[in-house]
Design a protein around this motif. Structure first.
Motif, PDB file in Angstrom:
ATOM      1  N   GLN B 104      16.171 -33.232  26.029  1.00  0.00           N
ATOM      2  CA  GLN B 104      17.008 -32.642  24.979  1.00  0.00           C
ATOM      3  C   GLN B 104      16.368 -32.832  23.604  1.00  0.00           C
ATOM      4  OE1 GLN B 104      18.797 -30.911  27.389  1.00  0.00           O
ATOM      5  NE2 GLN B 104      20.143 -30.808  25.612  1.00  0.00           N
ATOM      6  N   ARG B 108      14.528 -30.080  20.852  1.00  0.00           N
ATOM      7  CA  ARG B 108      14.869 -29.954  19.424  1.00  0.00           C
ATOM      8  C   ARG B 108      13.652 -30.058  18.521  1.00  0.00           C
ATOM      9  NH1 ARG B 108      19.749 -31.232  17.067  1.00  0.00           N
ATOM     10  NH2 ARG B 108      18.502 -32.307  15.503  1.00  0.00           N
ATOM     11  N   ALA B 208      21.433 -34.970  19.378  1.00  0.00           N
ATOM     12  CA  ALA B 208      20.412 -34.353  20.224  1.00  0.00           C
ATOM     13  C   ALA B 208      21.019 -33.371  21.228  1.00  0.00           C
ATOM     14  CB  ALA B 208      19.629 -35.440  20.959  1.00  0.00           C
TER      15      ALA B 208
END
Lengths: 316, 259
Positions: B104, B108, B208
């Motif tokens: 995750q 990002r 996140a």
């Protein structure tokens, strides 16, 4: 009885001993079904049958061995979907652990790695922190995936039918993204594989030079064993890195481990502490390796080790 | 090139390590924390690649507050910046949950190359890099003893039981390294001073986009059911060599039927 898939570990058709250990363990958990990837089953089938493979799923397509890990994972995932096995066993080798991990992600299943034993219900036994703690663990969801440490479970024959079934899988593009362009097989010599050997003789800092490793090799050869080395010895360049036993090297679990000129730092102990019988030769009576031994000699390895080799050869 | 190095803070191998009695997870308070040794090789490889090809090296760690010690060391070695994923909800995550959480964050911050040590000295599962490759859908170039980049092509030597495989893929990719690959540098005084000014972004699980039920002890797909100290090995026999040490060992081996 539900099937238990056992991924066969082999090099060009030569079955690794750990596979027979996995088949033995699988019999406690259900009906062993071997999964064979790549060519070369003909010469190996008998052995798989002897150790209890009721079935062999054969995926001979060369494409499956042309890329890193992912194709085997997609094959196993498909077999899990099609055959609904009770669980999947693989060898806890570098690649085996990676297969277990990726398969766990794909199936969203629990995974246990580097277990030294596995009992009914796929309860795995771990020896952790360099053997200081014994822990049992189990899977909470999905199809249990267990990677078993080589040489930890004794293989026992129990003949079965080994009925072949051809299987195939259509690989995703992602599975074909890391292409193996060349296999480099390094001289293995006559000695058994380090992680599979019944006897391992390792040399450490006390050995002092690359030339002196001949003493270690001679002793290993007298016992039909493999040669290992401590990190001090591999870092010094006295013996190749792939023979390193310890935390950042190989974990071994032989019947007999002989540590020669190795002090026994935790780094090293983590890789050999589950050996059944341990013998050490070291000139320092306070060396921590002596805390582990069944038999130890405080003395000069250059005197004691050659004498031991000679004595073994004399008794043959 | 945007290189992300995954770093884990682990209990020092030299200090006593134990599990917590209530939930059998690692007691991170019981031992001094250090950067996972193999991760230093990952950092070094990232720095070497940056020196050769340009770009930026980001250190990513998931762990408690005090994992900042490991982040500082990585920055002192020469990494440019760091991302620290820290959240009580992540405590007790298994490898499945951890790989999900890191995926995750990587999603990002973006990456051309992710480099990891091949295993940690605490859990030693050796699975995380492969799991990340699976989750990210990028090539898995793990257990590498050599890494070369040529434009968007990456070539590695992957250690195998029989020697090594030469493996080739297109970036982006996940690499894990073995200790044979390089010799990690020591942070210089200048590096240590510079590290203090480098940016460290702290992310919570929510920041996140991590779904809480997929991580932590509750989200784990496996559980430790019991843990006990291994029984001490029976005290062995230790003799001092008096010219017959080799013979004495042979006699012992014979008594155990090894010879």
């Amino acid at each position: 009885m539900a099937e238990v898939l056992v991924l066969v570990d082999h090099v060009d058709g030569e079955v690794k001993k750990v596979t027979l250990e996995l088949l033995t363990a699988a019999r406690r958990l259900g009906e062993p079904a071997a999964v064979w990837v790549g060519p070369g089953l003909e010469g190996a089938k008998e052995k798989l049958a002897e150790y209890g493979a009721a079935k062999i799923y054969v995926a001979a397509d060369e494409e499956l061995t042309s890329y890193v890990v992912a194709p085997k994972v997609e094959l196993l995932a498909q077999l899990v979907a099609d055959k609904s096995p009770a669980g999947v066993l693989v060898a806890a080798t570098g690649e085996g652990k990676e297969i277990a991990g990726r398969l766990a992600v794909k199936l969203d299943s629990g995974v246990l790695t580097d277990v030294v034993d596995v009992a009914e219900g796929f309860v795995g036994e771990h020896s952790i922190f360099g053997g200081a703690i014994i822990a049992h663990a189990k899977v909470k969801r999905g199809t249990p995936i267990v990677a078993v440490r080589p040489n930890a479970i004794a293989a026992e024959p129990a003949p079965a039918a080994a009925a072949e079934e051809q299987v195939s899988v259509t690989l995703s593009d992602a599975a074909k993204s890391a292409k193996i362009v060349e296999r480099v097989v390094q001289e293995k010599g006559e000695r058994p594989d380090l992680t599979e050997a019944a006897v391992v003789v390792s040399g450490g800092r006390g050995v002092g030079s690359a030339e002196n490793f001949k003493i270690i090799e001679d002793l290993a050869d007298a016992l039909g064993g493999a040669v290992g080395a401590s990190r001090a010895a591999t870092d010094a360049g006295w013996y190749p890195h792939q023979f390193q036993v310890g935390q950042t090297g190989k974990t071994v679990s032989p019947q007999l481990y002989i540590a020669v000129g190795i002090s026994g730092a935790i780094q090293h102990r983590a890789g050999m502490q589950t050996s059944k019988t341990i013998v050490a030769i070291n000139k320092d009576p306070d060396a921590p390796i002596f805390e582990l031994v069944d038999f130890g000699v405080v003395g000069d390895l250059f005197q004691v080790a050659p004498q031991l080799t000679e004595e073994i050869n004399k008794r043959k | 090139m945007n290189i992300v190095v995954c770093v884990k803070q682990v209990p020092d191998t030299e200090s006593p390590r134990k599990l917590k009695s209530d939930d059998n997870t690692l007691d991170r308070g019981a031992a001094d924390g250090v950067i996972n040794e193999l991760d230093e090789y990952a950092i070094e490889e990232a720095l070497l690649l940056k020196e050769a090809h340009g770009g930026e090296v980001t250190v990513l760690t998931m762990g408690p507050e005090k994992a900042t010690d490991s982040i500082r060391k990585a920055l002192a070695m020469g990494a440019d910046k760091a991302v620290h994923l820290v959240d009580d909800a992540l405590a007790g995550s298994d490898a499945l949950g951890t790989s999900y959480a890191i995926q995750q964050v990587l999603g990002r911050i973006g990456f051309d190359l992710v480099i990891c040590g091949s295993e940690s000295t605490d859990a030693r599962t050796g699975m995380l890099p492969a799991m990340l490759a699976e989750r990210l859908g990028v090539p898995q170039l793990t257990l590498s003893s050599k890494v070369e980049i040529d434009g968007s092509t990456i070539r590695v030597q992957r250690l195998t039981d029989y020697g090594y495989d030469k493996v080739e893929a297109a970036l982006p990719a996940v690499v894990s390294v073995v200790e044979k690959i390089n010799e990690p540098r020591y942070p210089s005084f200048k590096g240590i001073m510079a590290a203090k000014k480098k940016p460290v972004e702290t992310l919570s699980a929510a920041d996140a986009g991590i779904e809480a039920d997929k991580v932590g002890l509750a989200g784990a797909a496996s559980e430790v059911v019991d843990a006990t100290e291994a029984p001490p090995r029976a005290k062995g026999q230790i003799v001092t060599d008096e010219g017959d040490g080799g013979v004495k060992i042979a006699e012992f081996l014979a008594s155990k039927k090894f010879i």
